[in-house]
Design an enzyme around this catalytic site. Structure first.
Site, PDB file in Angstrom:
ATOM      1  N   ASP A   3       0.615 -14.224   0.071  1.00  0.00           N
ATOM      2  CA  ASP A   3       1.325 -15.337  -0.560  1.00  0.00           C
ATOM      3  C   ASP A   3       1.032 -15.392  -2.058  1.00  0.00           C
ATOM      4  O   ASP A   3       1.934 -15.624  -2.874  1.00  0.00           O
ATOM      5  CB  ASP A   3       1.005 -16.673   0.118  1.00  0.00           C
ATOM      6  CG  ASP A   3      -0.455 -16.819   0.500  1.00  0.00           C
ATOM      7  OD1 ASP A   3      -1.236 -15.867   0.346  1.00  0.00           O
ATOM      8  OD2 ASP A   3      -0.827 -17.910   0.976  1.00  0.00           O
ATOM      9  N   ASP A  25       7.117  -4.450   3.655  1.00  0.00           N
ATOM     10  CA  ASP A  25       8.549  -4.616   3.849  1.00  0.00           C
ATOM     11  C   ASP A  25       9.061  -5.800   3.025  1.00  0.00           C
ATOM     12  O   ASP A  25      10.132  -5.741   2.410  1.00  0.00           O
ATOM     13  CB  ASP A  25       8.824  -4.845   5.338  1.00  0.00           C
ATOM     14  CG  ASP A  25      10.285  -4.674   5.698  1.00  0.00           C
ATOM     15  OD1 ASP A  25      11.101  -4.380   4.811  1.00  0.00           O
ATOM     16  OD2 ASP A  25      10.623  -4.836   6.882  1.00  0.00           O
ATOM     17  N   TYR A  46       5.682  -3.367  13.904  1.00  0.00           N
ATOM     18  CA  TYR A  46       6.816  -2.461  14.035  1.00  0.00           C
ATOM     19  C   TYR A  46       6.644  -1.463  15.175  1.00  0.00           C
ATOM     20  O   TYR A  46       7.564  -0.714  15.478  1.00  0.00           O
ATOM     21  CB  TYR A  46       7.043  -1.710  12.723  1.00  0.00           C
ATOM     22  CG  TYR A  46       7.477  -2.613  11.593  1.00  0.00           C
ATOM     23  CD1 TYR A  46       8.782  -2.588  11.124  1.00  0.00           C
ATOM     24  CD2 TYR A  46       6.586  -3.498  11.006  1.00  0.00           C
ATOM     25  CE1 TYR A  46       9.186  -3.421  10.097  1.00  0.00           C
ATOM     26  CE2 TYR A  46       6.982  -4.335   9.985  1.00  0.00           C
ATOM     27  CZ  TYR A  46       8.278  -4.302   9.531  1.00  0.00           C
ATOM     28  OH  TYR A  46       8.672  -5.144   8.520  1.00  0.00           O
ATOM     29  N   LYS A  79     -12.874  -0.535 -19.011  1.00  0.00           N
ATOM     30  CA  LYS A  79     -12.935   0.789 -19.626  1.00  0.00           C
ATOM     31  C   LYS A  79     -14.383   1.241 -19.808  1.00  0.00           C
ATOM     32  O   LYS A  79     -14.718   2.406 -19.564  1.00  0.00           O
ATOM     33  CB  LYS A  79     -12.202   0.778 -20.967  1.00  0.00           C
ATOM     34  CG  LYS A  79     -10.704   0.560 -20.842  1.00  0.00           C
ATOM     35  CD  LYS A  79     -10.047   0.441 -22.208  1.00  0.00           C
ATOM     36  CE  LYS A  79      -8.558   0.130 -22.084  1.00  0.00           C
ATOM     37  NZ  LYS A  79      -7.912  -0.061 -23.403  1.00  0.00           N
ATOM     38  N   ASP A  97      10.951  -5.603  -1.400  1.00  0.00           N
ATOM     39  CA  ASP A  97      12.289  -6.099  -1.722  1.00  0.00           C
ATOM     40  C   ASP A  97      12.223  -7.158  -2.823  1.00  0.00           C
ATOM     41  O   ASP A  97      13.106  -7.220  -3.688  1.00  0.00           O
ATOM     42  CB  ASP A  97      12.964  -6.661  -0.472  1.00  0.00           C
ATOM     43  CG  ASP A  97      13.570  -5.568   0.395  1.00  0.00           C
ATOM     44  OD1 ASP A  97      13.497  -4.389  -0.005  1.00  0.00           O
ATOM     45  OD2 ASP A  97      14.112  -5.874   1.474  1.00  0.00           O
TER      46      ASP A  97
END
Length: 367
Positions: A238, A262, A137, A192, A266
């Site tokens: 994947d 991203d 990006y 735990k 969705d």
């Protein structure tokens, strides 16, 4: 009395409609819990761009730094070429304001349908921490010999140590805060006994993207030593897509890169009932953060009063948490849940109530 300065960007399409409902709820919460907001609205979006050719200037972006938070409705206009508003507003804000975390809670509420068979609210309750400033990006790359049969296009995945470190630090701290009073329900007895209170899963692709995820793996391994109460896990992206459907109960907090985040968020949003109930935050822990529902502008439904405002209202809850108004945030969450029980569906136009009615119902439940 705490006073918070909020920059409001209603944006495009259904953005102004759902933001109006979120602000109604914010006002009700402030009246009940004794804080105030001072708000300034900005017209950044498609309509302004079509009228003036302006998207978002550096001065306008820097002016937002004086606010405690930004509340955004949606960006996207059918008459504006894809990418102009998204890069010129959303990405510019995220990168320019160093909002290096995208926070996406994934929670299935009661009376909300999920397409996953035999899974319910007990199984779908986790958070995705998406790195928000690096990856492909950043725009690094090039096109050679464009328009010929020798054309080569490159888009470069870029990460620095600092970007990885600060993202993982945020994720580890988020797990600690999430389980400050109660351990994660997905831990087994062996976990735990080992003293774990929660789990952090790195989603990557270290068998192929060896340089980038070699860096992520090393920083994760080093940092995990500072958090002995957090179990560390890893999944290829994947495999992550498979398990988000088959076994969402195996996740507590997921941390991942910009591109993978991203995609998987969705997918996750669909499992929690769709975009109409999915909030998000773009976080800079040391400066101004931006909060937005993830459903987009949905221009075909503009002005019809059929949009589901709950994602925008749950986004207000996230903003309140960020502002450390935790009691108000919890009250908003409980009010939303009570309204969800009365709705026919979370899908746009099928809710059984109008956009305004749902906002009013949340306000009523909050009061």
């Amino acid at each position: 009395m705490n006073i918070y300065k909020i920059a409001v960007i209603p944006g495009d399409g259904i953005g102004p409609e759902v933001v109006a409902q979120g602000l109604k709820v914010l006002d009700a919460a402030s009246a009940k819990f004794g804080f105030k907001t001072e708000r300034q609205s900005f017209d950044f979006g498609g309509a302004r761009y079509l009228k003036t050719g302006q998207v978002l200037s550096d001065d306008e972006m820097n002016g937002l730094k004086k606010y405690d938070a930004i509340y955004l409705g949606a960006v996207g206009h059918p008459d504006v070429k894809p990418g102009i508003l998204e890069r010129g507003i959303l990405l510019k804000l995220r990168f320019g304001l160093e909002q290096y975390i995208n926070l996406r809670p994934v929670r299935l509420y009661q009376n909300v349908a999920t397409p996953i068979k035999n899974k319910g609210p007990e199984q779908i309750d986790y958070v995705v921490v998406r790195e928000n400033s690096g990856d492909v990006y950043t725009g690094e790359g090039e096109i050679k010999d464009k328009g010929t049969n020798k054309e080569v296009a490159t888009q470069v995945m870029v990460y620095s140590y600092t970007q990885v470190e600060r993202c993982l630090k945020y994720a580890f701290e988020y797990v600690m805060k999430r389980h400050a009073t109660a351990s994660w329900k997905g831990l087994n007895e062996e976990d735990k006994k080992a003293g774990f209170i929660g789990k952090l899963t790195l989603c990557g692709k270290n068998n192929v993207l060896t340089n980038v995820f070699g860096l992520w793996d090393r920083v994760l391994s080093d940092m995990s030593k500072q958090y002995p109460k957090i179990k560390v896990d890893y999944l290829h992206v994947d495999a992550m897509c498979i398990f988000l459907i088959e076994a969402p109960e195996r996740f507590d907090v997921i941390v991942t890169t910009n591109m993978f985040g991203d995609i998987i968020t969705d997918l996750a949003a669909v499992t929690q009932g769709g975009m109409g109930v999915a909030p998000s935050g773009n976080i800079n822990p040391g400066s101004v953060s931006m909060f937005e529902p993830v459903h987009g502008s949905a221009p075909q439904f503009t002005g019809k009063g059929v949009a589901n405002p709950l994602a925008a209202i749950l986004t207000v809850k996230l903003m309140l948490e960020h502002l450390k108004e935790d009691k108000a945030a919890q009250a908003v969450d409980e009010a939303v849940q009570s309204v969800m029980l009365k709705m026919k569906s979370m899908l746009i136009g099928q809710m059984g109530f109008s956009t305004d009615q749902i906002g009013d119902m949340v306000v009523g439940a909050l009061k």
